[in-house]
Enzyme design. Sequence first.
Site, PDB file in Angstrom:
ATOM      1  N   HIS A 218       5.699  -2.986  -1.938  1.00  0.00           N
ATOM      2  CA  HIS A 218       5.801  -2.416  -3.287  1.00  0.00           C
ATOM      3  C   HIS A 218       7.226  -2.006  -3.624  1.00  0.00           C
ATOM      4  CE1 HIS A 218       6.060   1.676  -1.624  1.00  0.00           C
ATOM      5  NE2 HIS A 218       5.034   1.382  -0.828  1.00  0.00           N
ATOM      6  N   CYS A 234       3.913   1.104   4.700  1.00  0.00           N
ATOM      7  CA  CYS A 234       4.112   0.095   3.651  1.00  0.00           C
ATOM      8  C   CYS A 234       5.532  -0.470   3.729  1.00  0.00           C
ATOM      9  CB  CYS A 234       3.889   0.720   2.272  1.00  0.00           C
ATOM     10  SG  CYS A 234       2.160   1.068   1.947  1.00  0.00           S
TER      11      CYS A 234
END
Lengths: 432, 107
Positions: A218, A234
Amino acid sequence: MIVLPPTSHRFSLTVLLLFVLSMPGCANVRGFLNESLPFPMHTADGVERNDFVVAKDVDVIGRLAMIRVEEGDTLPDIARHFSLGLNTVSTANPGVDIWVPEAGERLLLPMSFILPDAPRKGIVINQATMRLFHFKKNAHLLEVSTYPVGIGTEERPTPMGKMYISRKKHLPTWYVPASIAADHRKKGDPLPPSVPPGPDNPLGEHALYLSRITYLIHGTNKPASVGLRATNGCIRLYPEDVVRLFENTPVKTPVKIVNQPYLAGQRDGIVYLEAHTPFEESGTANWKKVYAKLKKIEKASGNALDWKKVKDVVIEASGFPVPVSAIPPGSDMAMVEPLKLWHPSRLHGKPDVPEFQTDAWYVLAATLTDKVDARRLAAIINHQGPPIPARVLSKNGRHRVLAGPFENRRAARDAAKRLKIDLELKGVVFET
Amino acid sequence: MKKALLVITMMLALAIAVGGCATKGDLEAVEAREKAMAAKADQAAQDAEEAKMAADEAIMKANEAIERAEEAEMRANEREALAAEKERLAEEKAKEADEKFKKSMKK
């Protein structure tokens, strides 16, 4: 008796004379430029940062570059402008202050990378180098786009192995994981169950969900964290990079996450070695593989490698490819030497610091006696996510770090709270 | 014959006696030489004393210079240590700030 040439000839002679006289002048100007500006020869925008064609039997892409630091620069700003992670720039320039580098200092920009030892398809992320490689076939050409990333912390590491992009979402909502909610509660900063799209959303504006549930690639609202181990597993990209990855990556694209601190490869008959400081004890197995690869290359090429250099590269772990073989005659030395770049007029993504305003709210974050400390603190505050503008006001040997301006008291108090929670600063809210 | 022999012996003895005795002038010359030598010895002793004093003074000055140099070195070392300490503190502060920054970059 002197015979003068006709008027037209005299004019031509005058022009010729002026031209001849101007030649040494030109040389002097050039000499002056060379002396006072011996450094840049290329514009910063003329150098490729992300997209490369991968020729057959080539493992090394990009090239090194150099730039001179200007007053007010920080390493995170320079790193972002050149699509590098903070770790890469900082490791390649040991001893340089991340937040207050000296103006005029030369910085090496390690914009050259050895491709990870993995199949060249889909997305390959090398945790050790904190870099993502997106391979694409374009007719007969293999292209790769590469971006720096931020990855998981030691406590919450990014998972390794094969997975794929299961879905994509523009303007994602962040559903706060229980572990992060607990962390924030402990800090006295309780989070809502979900954070909608906006400046407070740590996912940024684009998210690619991995098949390994709860892990995403992201964007971020903390761009300065790219190149750090700061996520909960992440993969974070700069906002401008994640847009490109989002647009060019279809669902089902394979993703492979590896951890390769040592990389060996060839380009133009030159053997390169790239070494990064391994995470914990992860480097030994990888080094054995790379050592065997180097031996194999040496045997196949019949060209002796410089094993002392190999040792030095491993010890230094400077994080960029270094030649460890003799440079064959006729090789393009330009690809080995760092490209010298002009400093861009504005660094992309550099936080804006508005002028000091009256009738506005501010937070006095700290009063320090050392100006460098004050500048460092202001720079760190400026690079928070979402950004908090900050500046130093100096008077009588005291350097005040002011965060603001804020529109109202509430906004200033919110900023003061963030400074306390994130940077342990006891700010004082005031109105000018 | 004996008489002649005696006369010759006496003359010979006289001649030897006359040749062996110093004149008054000789004695004066010897005394003068002795005085000169004594004066020279005194001068040499005085010179030696002065030289010793000069040498002592030089040693004293050298010692003072060494002490000054040692003090300067000590001060330089102290300054260096202070600078190193200052640098260490600055590095520590920078490191501490970086750590706080890294922590603040977490979600």
